[in-house]
Scaffold this motif. Structure first.
Motif, short mmCIF file in Angstrom:
data_model
loop_
_atom_site.label_atom_id
_atom_site.label_comp_id
_atom_site.label_asym_id
_atom_site.label_seq_id
_atom_site.Cartn_x
_atom_site.Cartn_y
_atom_site.Cartn_z
N HIS A 1 0.81 -1.21 0.00
CA HIS A 1 0.00 0.00 0.00
C HIS A 1 0.85 1.27 0.00
CE1 HIS A 1 -3.38 -2.62 0.64
NE2 HIS A 1 -2.81 -3.14 1.71
N ASP A 2 2.13 1.15 0.36
CA ASP A 2 3.03 2.31 0.35
C ASP A 2 3.65 2.55 -1.02
OD1 ASP A 2 2.90 2.85 3.19
OD2 ASP A 2 4.17 1.07 3.49
N VAL A 3 3.59 1.57 -1.90
CA VAL A 3 4.35 1.64 -3.15
C VAL A 3 3.91 2.81 -4.04
CG1 VAL A 3 4.92 0.41 -5.29
CG2 VAL A 3 4.94 -0.80 -3.09
N PRO A 4 2.61 3.10 -4.22
CA PRO A 4 2.25 4.24 -5.07
C PRO A 4 2.83 5.57 -4.58
CG PRO A 4 0.36 2.81 -4.75
CD PRO A 4 1.41 2.33 -3.80
N ALA A 5 2.78 5.81 -3.28
CA ALA A 5 3.34 7.06 -2.75
C ALA A 5 4.86 7.08 -2.90
CB ALA A 5 2.96 7.23 -1.28
N LEU A 6 5.51 5.95 -2.61
CA LEU A 6 6.96 5.87 -2.78
C LEU A 6 7.34 6.17 -4.22
CD1 LEU A 6 9.80 5.10 -1.69
CD2 LEU A 6 9.29 2.76 -2.40
N ALA A 7 6.60 5.59 -5.16
CA ALA A 7 6.90 5.78 -6.57
C ALA A 7 6.75 7.24 -6.99
CB ALA A 7 6.00 4.89 -7.42
N LEU A 8 5.72 7.92 -6.51
CA LEU A 8 5.55 9.33 -6.84
C LEU A 8 6.72 10.16 -6.32
CD1 LEU A 8 1.75 9.88 -6.11
CD2 LEU A 8 2.88 9.93 -8.34
N GLY A 9 7.15 9.88 -5.09
CA GLY A 9 8.28 10.61 -4.52
C GLY A 9 9.57 10.32 -5.25
N CYS A 10 9.79 9.05 -5.60
CA CYS A 10 11.01 8.68 -6.32
C CYS A 10 11.03 9.30 -7.71
CB CYS A 10 11.13 7.17 -6.42
SG CYS A 10 11.52 6.35 -4.86
N VAL B 1 26.82 8.16 2.90
CA VAL B 1 25.53 8.00 2.24
C VAL B 1 24.61 9.15 2.64
CG1 VAL B 1 25.77 5.49 2.14
CG2 VAL B 1 24.51 6.53 4.04
N ILE B 2 23.54 9.30 1.89
CA ILE B 2 22.55 10.35 2.19
C ILE B 2 21.41 9.71 2.94
CG2 ILE B 2 20.97 12.03 1.17
CD1 ILE B 2 23.01 12.28 -1.15
N ALA B 3 21.35 9.97 4.23
CA ALA B 3 20.39 9.30 5.11
C ALA B 3 18.99 9.88 4.94
CB ALA B 3 20.84 9.44 6.57
N GLY B 4 17.98 9.02 5.16
CA GLY B 4 16.59 9.45 5.16
C GLY B 4 15.95 9.55 3.80
N SER B 5 16.60 9.04 2.75
CA SER B 5 16.09 9.22 1.39
C SER B 5 14.76 8.51 1.15
CB SER B 5 17.11 8.69 0.38
OG SER B 5 18.33 9.36 0.50
N VAL B 6 14.63 7.30 1.68
CA VAL B 6 13.40 6.54 1.47
C VAL B 6 12.23 7.23 2.17
CG1 VAL B 6 12.25 4.32 1.83
CG2 VAL B 6 14.69 4.39 1.21
N SER B 7 12.47 7.67 3.40
CA SER B 7 11.43 8.39 4.14
C SER B 7 11.01 9.66 3.41
CB SER B 7 11.93 8.73 5.54
OG SER B 7 12.18 7.56 6.29
N ARG B 8 12.00 10.36 2.83
CA ARG B 8 11.68 11.60 2.13
C ARG B 8 10.83 11.32 0.89
NH1 ARG B 8 15.35 16.08 -1.08
NH2 ARG B 8 14.03 17.85 -0.57
N ALA B 9 11.18 10.30 0.14
CA ALA B 9 10.40 9.96 -1.04
C ALA B 9 8.96 9.61 -0.66
CB ALA B 9 11.05 8.80 -1.79
N LEU B 10 8.79 8.84 0.40
CA LEU B 10 7.44 8.50 0.87
C LEU B 10 6.67 9.75 1.29
CD1 LEU B 10 8.13 5.25 2.89
CD2 LEU B 10 6.40 5.48 1.10
N ARG B 11 7.33 10.65 1.97
CA ARG B 11 6.67 11.88 2.42
C ARG B 11 6.22 12.73 1.23
NH1 ARG B 11 10.43 13.23 5.36
NH2 ARG B 11 11.47 14.87 4.17
#
Length: 353
Positions: free
Chosen positions: A9-18, A203-213
């Motif tokens: 259920h998180d994948v659509p939001a993650l994809a938009l952020g990415c 590395v650049i920390a927090g990238s996955v969380s930022r994409a989801l946000r």
């Protein structure tokens, strides 16, 4: 351990952020939404860990697709590439991989590692090596921090697997790109395999969380474009119509230009984008408005959803935004690796006004 998990259920939001952080590149996210959703349904949610969750000697496996996005849209992976790479890496290092990391959070390369991690039964590190997308292997924060590229392992869709031992990241890019082109300009790659102790420095920390946000904001905001501009602190360069697109696939990259002709309050403004997989530069009447390593995104004028370079078409109504990169790219070494001059020609410095 972190209790955060990525579910289907998180994948659509993650994809938009990415897609947004991909600055036009990293590959279109739509095929990876399908593949990643299927992987999560088959294998279950993927835990997301931070560097604080890992021991110093835990092994991190950065993964990404390499090649031309226009090719990747048609030459789909087999699904066996990540497993083949993991086996080679674990045999070489003599121990198990502790976590998968997205080499770049931008585009499909930010989404695919979730599916790869699910299939491998591994957690995903909340970090990446770019904070965006860049077109070349050496353009990663690990290289800025002078972490060696270690072994580079490529796997392609027909089952070929290669391990490269190179003297530095520039040679790794040249050799890996040549093999990728030989495989049809589409492959999966592991590079900069490192320990958690090394990762803490580069590395650049927090990238996955930022994409989801960011993706969640685009899905939920009543007026997405202004909300996105506010969240990013972005400069709004133009809103208008795509008036011209010129693209060619060469040497494993998509090169070209796109022209956006302003409408409404931007009537009379014409912004030209220079492309190499990603949007490298925005210019108007000879003046540079924005340039790498800062981020430049073309988004739908109404929804704020990012438009990849390979998806740009005449007549689309879009907005062009630009915002600041991670500070690591503004260091002297960061600029040398991924600033304007790193792309074979001096693109010029962004206007400071």
């Amino acid at each position: 351990m972190s209790t955060r998990r990525i579910t289907e259920h998180d994948v659509p939001a993650l994809a938009l952020g990415c897609a947004l952080l991909g600055t036009g590149g990293g590959g279109g996210v739509e095929p990876e939404v399908l593949a990643t959703t299927r992987a999560l349904r088959e294998h279950g949610p993927v835990p997301v860990v931070t560097l604080a969750d890992l021991a110093d000697d835990d092994l991190i496996l950065p993964l990404s697709a390499i090649g031309a996005p226009t090719v990747a849209a048609e030459l789909l992976p087999s699904g066996a590439e990540a497993g083949a790479i993991r086996r080679v890496v674990e045999a070489r290092y003599g121990r198990a991989v502790a976590a998968v990391m997205a080499t770049e959070i931008g585009g499909a390369n930010g989404v695919a590692p979730v599916g790869w991690a699910a299939g491998l039964g591994l957690p995903l590190l909340d970090a990446d090596g770019m904070g965006r997308a860049f077109p070349e292997l050496q353009m990663v924060s690990m290289n800025v921090a002078q972490i060696p590229p270690s072994a580079v392992v490529l796997a392609d869709t027909v089952g070929n697997v290669a391990t490269l031992d190179t003297v530095d990241a520039d040679w790794a890019e040249q050799w890996a790109r040549a093999l990728c082109v030989a495989s049809g300009s589409s492959a999966v790659l592991a590079d900069f395999v490192m320990t958690a102790a090394q990762a803490r420095t580069g590395v650049i920390a927090g990238s996955v969380s930022r994409a989801l946000r960011l993706g969640t904001l685009l899905r939920e905001a009543a007026d997405p474009l202004p909300a996105l501009i506010a969240e990013l602190g972005a400069a709004h360069l133009v809103t208008g119509k795509v008036a011209a697109v010129a693209r060619r696939t060469e040497g494993g990259f998509v090169h070209g230009t796109a022209t956006v002709r302003g409408t409404g309050p931007y009537t009379g403004t014409e912004v030209v984008l220079d492309l190499q997989n990603e949007n490298l530069r925005a210019r108007q009447d000879g003046r540079v408005l924005a340039v790498v390593p800062d981020l430049i995104a073309v988004v739908d004028a109404y929804t704020g959803v990012a438009v990849a370079t390979e998806s740009l078409r005449y007549g689309q109504r879009v907005a062009v935004l630009s915002w600041a990169c991670d500070p690591i790219w503004r260091t002297p070494r960061g600029l040398a690796l991924a600033g304007p001059a790193a792309f074979g020609t001096d693109l010029g410095a962004a206007d400071a006004s």
